[in-house]
Enzyme design. Structure first.
Site, PDB file in Angstrom:
ATOM      1  N   VAL A 148      32.128  34.574  48.288  1.00 50.75           N
ATOM      2  CA  VAL A 148      32.859  33.454  47.690  1.00 50.75           C
ATOM      3  C   VAL A 148      34.092  33.105  48.516  1.00 50.75           C
ATOM      4  O   VAL A 148      34.615  32.003  48.416  1.00 50.75           O
ATOM      5  CB  VAL A 148      33.298  33.758  46.231  1.00 50.75           C
ATOM      6  CG1 VAL A 148      32.073  33.900  45.332  1.00 50.75           C
ATOM      7  CG2 VAL A 148      34.201  34.969  46.143  1.00 50.75           C
ATOM      8  N   ASP A 149      34.540  34.053  49.344  1.00 55.02           N
ATOM      9  CA  ASP A 149      35.771  33.821  50.105  1.00 55.02           C
ATOM     10  C   ASP A 149      35.595  32.846  51.262  1.00 55.02           C
ATOM     11  O   ASP A 149      36.574  32.372  51.821  1.00 55.02           O
ATOM     12  CB  ASP A 149      36.305  35.155  50.638  1.00 55.02           C
ATOM     13  CG  ASP A 149      36.817  36.037  49.526  1.00 55.02           C
ATOM     14  OD1 ASP A 149      37.306  35.479  48.520  1.00 55.02           O
ATOM     15  OD2 ASP A 149      36.726  37.267  49.638  1.00 55.02           O
ATOM     16  N   ARG A 197      42.041  36.555  48.565  1.00 58.24           N
ATOM     17  CA  ARG A 197      43.093  37.516  48.880  1.00 58.24           C
ATOM     18  C   ARG A 197      43.766  37.177  50.207  1.00 58.24           C
ATOM     19  O   ARG A 197      44.969  37.227  50.345  1.00 58.24           O
ATOM     20  CB  ARG A 197      42.439  38.909  48.945  1.00 58.24           C
ATOM     21  CG  ARG A 197      43.312  40.060  48.566  1.00 58.24           C
ATOM     22  CD  ARG A 197      43.711  40.102  47.115  1.00 58.24           C
ATOM     23  NE  ARG A 197      44.586  41.252  46.891  1.00 58.24           N
ATOM     24  CZ  ARG A 197      45.471  41.359  45.911  1.00 58.24           C
ATOM     25  NH1 ARG A 197      45.616  40.397  45.027  1.00 58.24           N
ATOM     26  NH2 ARG A 197      46.225  42.422  45.791  1.00 58.24           N
ATOM     27  N   ARG A 305      33.325  33.200  39.841  1.00 62.67           N
ATOM     28  CA  ARG A 305      32.248  33.530  40.782  1.00 62.67           C
ATOM     29  C   ARG A 305      30.916  33.762  40.079  1.00 62.67           C
ATOM     30  O   ARG A 305      29.877  33.865  40.729  1.00 62.67           O
ATOM     31  CB  ARG A 305      32.631  34.733  41.654  1.00 62.67           C
ATOM     32  CG  ARG A 305      32.639  36.056  40.940  1.00 62.67           C
ATOM     33  CD  ARG A 305      33.053  37.183  41.881  1.00 62.67           C
ATOM     34  NE  ARG A 305      32.704  38.456  41.287  1.00 62.67           N
ATOM     35  CZ  ARG A 305      33.137  39.631  41.690  1.00 62.67           C
ATOM     36  NH1 ARG A 305      33.960  39.697  42.727  1.00 62.67           N
ATOM     37  NH2 ARG A 305      32.757  40.733  41.098  1.00 62.67           N
TER      38      ARG A 305
END
Lengths: 425, 425
Positions: A148-149, A197, A305
């Site tokens: 997902v990042d 993050r 997500r």
């Protein structure tokens, strides 16, 4: 490139790391792909709980699942076979794990390894390929991208990202309407905390909620941009003064100029416990303390997500396609590669899949480039919008039963163990 | 009952309190209903920002909106005309507000008042009707029910609730799949905080995510049940031991036996600020401190009540129907009533609309009855399930443009003011 195997070999598929709304679509791609390559691929096994299942010889027999179940994986979120947050250490530090994996592969005549994950997993797949050769057990390893990042290099985007992006864009648009309609007498500032993050791709997607300058979200906070408290507060005040309200999308990885996460602001509760909340409540409280506005905040966390109900059609198609391509590559004897999504054009959106070497993917992190972020650091540029827009295009609704999505559940029949040794992870 | 007006009178519509995914569907019902009753209803005005627009003579001319816009309100969340958190005080305390409202109504020949809100709004509508009569300005007041809290009496359910219920049930199911698939090596406990300060209907809806005993959510915390920490922790441990994980849906209004909210646990940060978070992080931290499990938590906040993208078809239909019915009642001369949803049967689900007196609705709060909650206090019973299931039935997707829902935006043309006096709210 390896010479294709003369006889069918078995294959091992594992899901790795944080799951997504479409990782099971990639699984369906691998499984249905393997089915059309019976000349090369014998049995297909999945690791129960990812690589942990590989290490402990806990394999799931995919042949025991019905075709309907496999088809339904395409619309089922999360990891149907179980995923794991388990990073194999470097070869120097823990050669035993790699050797054990090869031992299990050897016992089950596994000649193909499909590893469905992000950065770390691509590194692991590469290492397994190398150690296999060293141990005299050549194995074809193909990575299947998932995160997902959206932070994998070489691929234009990562399966899993488009659906989170769509969820965050839709949710931001909806919540912004809510805030706008009540701002006169109620909440003035709404904060939505999103994942990311180190890379701010998901936060950037919140920017798609607006269509023109001034539309919400009026502020996006990226991990790529050091948090400038004074500029931030000025922008919030400007928005409340001008629009009557302010919508803020904040990435969990937003940092102070000194590198500390805002979410680790050192706040303690009455018992001395570290601050409970994430960055969303920290930002909301800052606004309240310094500007006095009534606020609300939301933390989407896993909801974002796992939100298969609002998945991006483009994302689902790409997730399935990389699974299929991985199998095609493997049976051609291509080793240590990953199917990457190559953008041919943005409008109309056209893409294709091409192999890239795992060695060039592993451990490289793609962040949001500076020219995708507006000069003031609080918004997305037109080029960012052009990049993101096609990734959230199209809806791909799951079937519903009794008002709820009908998601697949696998039988998960265990493959008979062949080794007498146990392995504790 | 009042004799129907001999000549057309104008009408005033206002949205009140927290908005929902379907309050605009009720607006569309009122507007399209007024259109077919031209013999009775002349012009229809909306209060900009609800009753505040009424008091300040800031009226929106609905005739200036296109038919397409009004039609699109049916699929647009939040308050298109603006809503307000503004409670008119009791007649004794602030008679001036009521008198001002009547003054504005008189200036614009408004003979009908449609107030779209919850408990407080039904009380206001009733009082406006009474004071109008006292001041020699009889006005027909009809309440249009709306509240995500589902806490109005006499009506089987409240428009707005079914869509939040669906969102929470779907999100819980999706997040539970995520947690379950990674529990072996990662998060063991997931906490979802939902709305519901006094009534636990939304938390109860989380229970629909599971289909049989043991399915997630394994724990629901209701405002109606005093929080029993020991029993709660034992249940969480039991679930993690048995299932490998535990999903918890917690109502924001969950209280200790002494009546304090868990969210107001008296925790302070390093600067002495009151605890930032809601009850979600409090519960998560408690689990971590006492049982040591890795956790994640989400706070849906406005996302849940604005989520038109996953609205319940039943809810949309009922929201529209109560708007239409309100107009039908008004032109028949029915005063101080509210259209209520009457359930004729649960399976198959059949319902009808009937008028109930505002006097019996105002200020009465319907909580989740004890027999809808399992004996242990942590789940929903079969009868609760039978009650809730039809309310989330059916999907009613909005149209999409470029991957995002195409929501309506009104022109909001102001009606020319007739009064020279200002009113400061």
């Amino acid at each position: 490139m390896r010479k294709p195997a003369a006889r069918p070999r078995n294959a091992f598929y594992a899901q790795s790391g944080g799951v997504t709304a479409v990782i099971n679509a990639s699984a369906a791609g691998v499984i249905e792909g393997a089915r059309v390559h019976r000349r090369h691929i014998g049995k297909l096994y999945a690791g129960r709980d990812g690589i942990v299942g590989g290490l402990t010889e806990d394999l799931i027999d995919i042949a025991a699942e019905s075709r309907a179940t496999i088809k339904a994986l395409r619309h089922t979120p999360a990891g149907a076979f179980g995923s794991a947050r388990f990073k194999l250490k470097g070869l120097d530090q823990n050669r035993a794990e790699y050797e054990r994996l090869i031992e299990v592969f050897r016992a089950h005549d596994i000649g193909y390894f499909f590893y469905n994950g992000g950065n770390d997993s691509m590194d692991t797949a590469l290492k397994v390929s190398q150690i296999g050769a060293t141990l005299g057990y050549p194995i074809t390893c193909v990575g299947v991208p998932k995160t997902v990042d959206n932070d994998l290099p070489l691929t234009d985007c990562c399966p899993g990202f488009g659906s989170v992006a769509k969820y965050i864009a839709v949710s931001t648009r909806e919540a912004a309407l809510d805030v706008a309609s009540m701002a006169r007498t109620s909440t003035k500032v709404f904060v939505l905390e999103v994942m990311g993050r180190n890379a701010g791709w998901i936060a950037a997607a919140g920017g798609l909620a607006g269509e023109k300058a001034g539309d919400p979200p009026q502020v996006i906070l990226f991990p790529e941009i050091a948090f400038d408290e004074a500029a931030f507060l000025a922008r919030v005040k400007q928005s409340v003064d001008g629009n009557g309200y302010c919508v803020i999308v904040v990435s969990e990885g937003t940092k102070y100029p000194d590198g500390r996460f805002l979410a680790e602001a050192g706040t303690r509760d009455a018992f001395g416990h570290a601050q409970l909340g994430g960055v969303g409540p920290v930002i909301a409280q800052l606004v309240k303390d310094r500007l006095g506005y009534k606020y609300h905040w939301a933390v989407a966390d896993y909801l974002q997500r796992a939100a298969r109900h609002i998945a991006s059609k483009t994302d689902v198609e790409q997730a399935y396609a990389v699974g299929r391509a991985a199998v095609d590559y493997a049976v051609k004897g291509m080793n240590a590669v990953m199917p990457a999504i190559i953008r041919k054009s943005s409008a109309p959106y056209r893409w294709k899949i091409e192999p890239v070497p795992l060695a060039q993917v592993a451990n490289v992190e793609k962040k949001v480039p500076r020219d995708f972020i507006t000069a003031d650091g609080f918004g997305i540029t037109a080029s960012c919008r052009r990049y993101l827009a096609p990734l959230i295009a199209g809806e791909d609704y799951p079937p519903y039963r009794n008002g709820l999505p009908a998601y697949a559940k696998i039988r998960g029949k265990a493959v008979k163990r062949k080794l007498r040794t146990d392995f504790v992870v």
